[in-house]
Design a protein around this motif. Structure first.
Motif, PDB file in Angstrom:
ATOM      1  N   LYS A  63       0.835  -1.205   0.000  1.00  0.00           N
ATOM      2  CA  LYS A  63       0.000   0.000   0.000  1.00  0.00           C
ATOM      3  C   LYS A  63       0.868   1.253   0.000  1.00  0.00           C
ATOM      4  CE  LYS A  63      -4.036   1.886   2.418  1.00  0.00           C
ATOM      5  NZ  LYS A  63      -4.981   1.664   1.314  1.00  0.00           N
ATOM      6  N   GLU A  64       1.935   1.250   0.800  1.00  0.00           N
ATOM      7  CA  GLU A  64       2.812   2.411   0.894  1.00  0.00           C
ATOM      8  C   GLU A  64       3.618   2.625  -0.389  1.00  0.00           C
ATOM      9  OE1 GLU A  64       3.508   4.882   3.501  1.00  0.00           O
ATOM     10  OE2 GLU A  64       1.453   4.198   3.662  1.00  0.00           O
ATOM     11  N   ILE A  65       4.033   1.553  -1.048  1.00  0.00           N
ATOM     12  CA  ILE A  65       4.759   1.695  -2.318  1.00  0.00           C
ATOM     13  C   ILE A  65       3.876   2.374  -3.351  1.00  0.00           C
ATOM     14  CG2 ILE A  65       5.797   0.466  -4.267  1.00  0.00           C
ATOM     15  CD1 ILE A  65       6.794  -1.640  -2.306  1.00  0.00           C
ATOM     16  N   LEU A  69       4.398   6.053  -5.197  1.00  0.00           N
ATOM     17  CA  LEU A  69       4.466   6.185  -6.648  1.00  0.00           C
ATOM     18  C   LEU A  69       3.357   7.091  -7.170  1.00  0.00           C
ATOM     19  CD1 LEU A  69       5.274   2.510  -7.730  1.00  0.00           C
ATOM     20  CD2 LEU A  69       6.851   4.416  -7.396  1.00  0.00           C
ATOM     21  N   ASN A  70       2.153   6.895  -6.667  1.00  0.00           N
ATOM     22  CA  ASN A  70       1.021   7.706  -7.128  1.00  0.00           C
ATOM     23  C   ASN A  70       1.193   9.180  -6.763  1.00  0.00           C
ATOM     24  OD1 ASN A  70      -0.276   5.468  -8.204  1.00  0.00           O
ATOM     25  ND2 ASN A  70      -1.441   5.061  -6.342  1.00  0.00           N
ATOM     26  N   TYR A  71       1.684   9.422  -5.547  1.00  0.00           N
ATOM     27  CA  TYR A  71       1.870  10.810  -5.104  1.00  0.00           C
ATOM     28  C   TYR A  71       2.921  11.515  -5.959  1.00  0.00           C
ATOM     29  CZ  TYR A  71       3.352  14.802  -2.344  1.00  0.00           C
ATOM     30  OH  TYR A  71       3.699  16.071  -1.943  1.00  0.00           O
ATOM     31  N   HIS A  75       2.247  14.502  -8.596  1.00  0.00           N
ATOM     32  CA  HIS A  75       2.898  15.785  -8.306  1.00  0.00           C
ATOM     33  C   HIS A  75       3.640  16.311  -9.529  1.00  0.00           C
ATOM     34  CE1 HIS A  75       5.327  18.860  -6.349  1.00  0.00           C
ATOM     35  NE2 HIS A  75       6.406  18.281  -6.855  1.00  0.00           N
ATOM     36  N   TYR A  76       4.468  15.487 -10.158  1.00  0.00           N
ATOM     37  CA  TYR A  76       5.269  15.943 -11.290  1.00  0.00           C
ATOM     38  C   TYR A  76       4.420  16.193 -12.530  1.00  0.00           C
ATOM     39  CZ  TYR A  76       9.493  15.043  -8.633  1.00  0.00           C
ATOM     40  OH  TYR A  76      10.479  15.096  -7.690  1.00  0.00           O
ATOM     41  N   MET A  77       3.359  15.433 -12.686  1.00  0.00           N
ATOM     42  CA  MET A  77       2.476  15.672 -13.828  1.00  0.00           C
ATOM     43  C   MET A  77       1.749  17.013 -13.681  1.00  0.00           C
ATOM     44  SD  MET A  77       2.975  13.271 -15.956  1.00  0.00           S
ATOM     45  CE  MET A  77       1.590  13.327 -17.107  1.00  0.00           C
ATOM     46  N   ILE A  84      10.347  13.947 -15.486  1.00  0.00           N
ATOM     47  CA  ILE A  84      10.843  13.536 -14.163  1.00  0.00           C
ATOM     48  C   ILE A  84       9.995  12.388 -13.617  1.00  0.00           C
ATOM     49  CG2 ILE A  84      11.240  14.272 -11.781  1.00  0.00           C
ATOM     50  CD1 ILE A  84      11.777  17.070 -12.807  1.00  0.00           C
ATOM     51  N   ALA A  85       8.676  12.492 -13.802  1.00  0.00           N
ATOM     52  CA  ALA A  85       7.774  11.423 -13.349  1.00  0.00           C
ATOM     53  C   ALA A  85       8.143  10.110 -14.021  1.00  0.00           C
ATOM     54  CB  ALA A  85       6.324  11.793 -13.661  1.00  0.00           C
ATOM     55  N   ILE A  86       8.387  10.168 -15.323  1.00  0.00           N
ATOM     56  CA  ILE A  86       8.741   8.963 -16.081  1.00  0.00           C
ATOM     57  C   ILE A  86      10.108   8.435 -15.660  1.00  0.00           C
ATOM     58  CG2 ILE A  86       9.404   8.149 -18.382  1.00  0.00           C
ATOM     59  CD1 ILE A  86       7.120   9.909 -19.475  1.00  0.00           C
ATOM     60  N   GLU A  87      11.047   9.335 -15.432  1.00  0.00           N
ATOM     61  CA  GLU A  87      12.397   8.912 -15.040  1.00  0.00           C
ATOM     62  C   GLU A  87      12.390   8.178 -13.696  1.00  0.00           C
ATOM     63  OE1 GLU A  87      16.890  10.780 -14.393  1.00  0.00           O
ATOM     64  OE2 GLU A  87      15.159  12.114 -14.702  1.00  0.00           O
TER      65      GLU A  87
END
Length: 272
Positions: A63-65, A69-71, A75-77, A84-87
């Motif tokens: 759940k934390e992983i 990842l979602n946060y 955020h970057y999107m 950066i999100a993709i990297e």
């Protein structure tokens, strides 16, 4: 995806994620903890009263992983920094599948699209690549969870804090609401069967020593020393029947430790 008993661990990811999870325990938002426990009860309440190799901590780690990842991706999107999100997602995929770049060169695709098409088309491509990376991460998620679990399960001090966090919510559950898992006195039902895999795992983690008095319980140095499997946070205080809440004690220390005492040890033997 099958998990080998003897495997290579990605320590970079495991230690990074372990630190994040430890911080989340220290923050201890009650609303989040309660939601987590209620989700377990809704999906598989027997996890609280029956020992499973997929522990409550495994569930929490996964759940934390995903939360992390979602946060970060969101955020970057929002900041229009999709590269950066993709990297960041790609770096995680690369840890578990170093040959992924042969399947799809995401950065080459981004460069071509950025030069040739509109901003909308470029953003659509970014979203498509993120979807592909998420699918790849989901494929390797069992390995990721197991790597983080390997680090955290050896830290009994963390396990105590984790189970204390859960106990605050478990203590509020009423028998009338969850009679399948609760006793009438408001305590979780005890699991009297300790499977072989659990006993072997706890004995291995605790190095065959009592976590209270440090007595060697392996039978190779001393004879006639019996040992018991102890709930770190007692059931009477909201403890659960989960591998993360079990430790090795000698019979004497287990009898002295009351059902109102919470104790564990993080002592270890130096290499030299």
């Amino acid at each position: 995806m099958s998990l080998d008993k003897y495997k290579q661990i990605n320590l970079t990811f495991a230690y990074q994620m372990s630190s994040i999870i430890k911080e989340s325990i220290n923050i201890d938002y009650e609303y989040y903890t309660k939601g987590f426990v209620l989700e377990i009860i809704e999906k598989n309440k027997l996890l609280l009263v029956k020992f499973s190799k997929f522990t409550i901590l495994h569930f929490y780690i996964e759940k934390e992983i995903w939360n992390k990842l979602n946060y970060e991706t969101s955020h970057y999107m929002k900041e229009h920094e999709c590269e950066i999100a993709i990297e960041k997602l790609y770096n995680i995929v690369d840890l578990y599948n170093p040959l992924f770049y042969k399947e799809i060169d995401v950065f080459d695709l981004l460069e071509q699209e950025n030069q040739e098409d509109s901003e909308e088309s470029y953003l659509n491509l970014c979203n498509s690549i993120i979807d592909i990376l998420y699918q790849e991460i989901e494929k390797y998620m069992p390995n990721m969870v197991e790597d983080v679990f390997y680090v955290l399960f050896q830290d009994r001090e963390f396990l105590l804090e984790f189970n204390l966090m859960l106990s605050n919510i478990i203590s509020e559950i009423k028998y009338e609401d969850e009679s399948e898992i609760m006793r009438k006195d408001g305590v979780l039902k005890r699991c009297s069967y300790f499977p072989k895999w659990l006993k072997e795992g706890i004995f291995f983690r605790d190095k065959g020593r009592c976590q209270k008095c440090n007595t060697n319980l392996t039978g190779t140095i001393t004879m006639g020393t019996n040992y018991n499997w102890d709930h770190i946070v007692p059931l009477s205080l909201g403890g659960i029947n989960d591998a993360t809440n079990i430790q090795l004690l000698c019979e004497k220390c287990n009898k002295i430790k009351s059902d109102k005492e919470i104790y564990t040890s993080n002592k270890y033997f130096r290499f030299w």
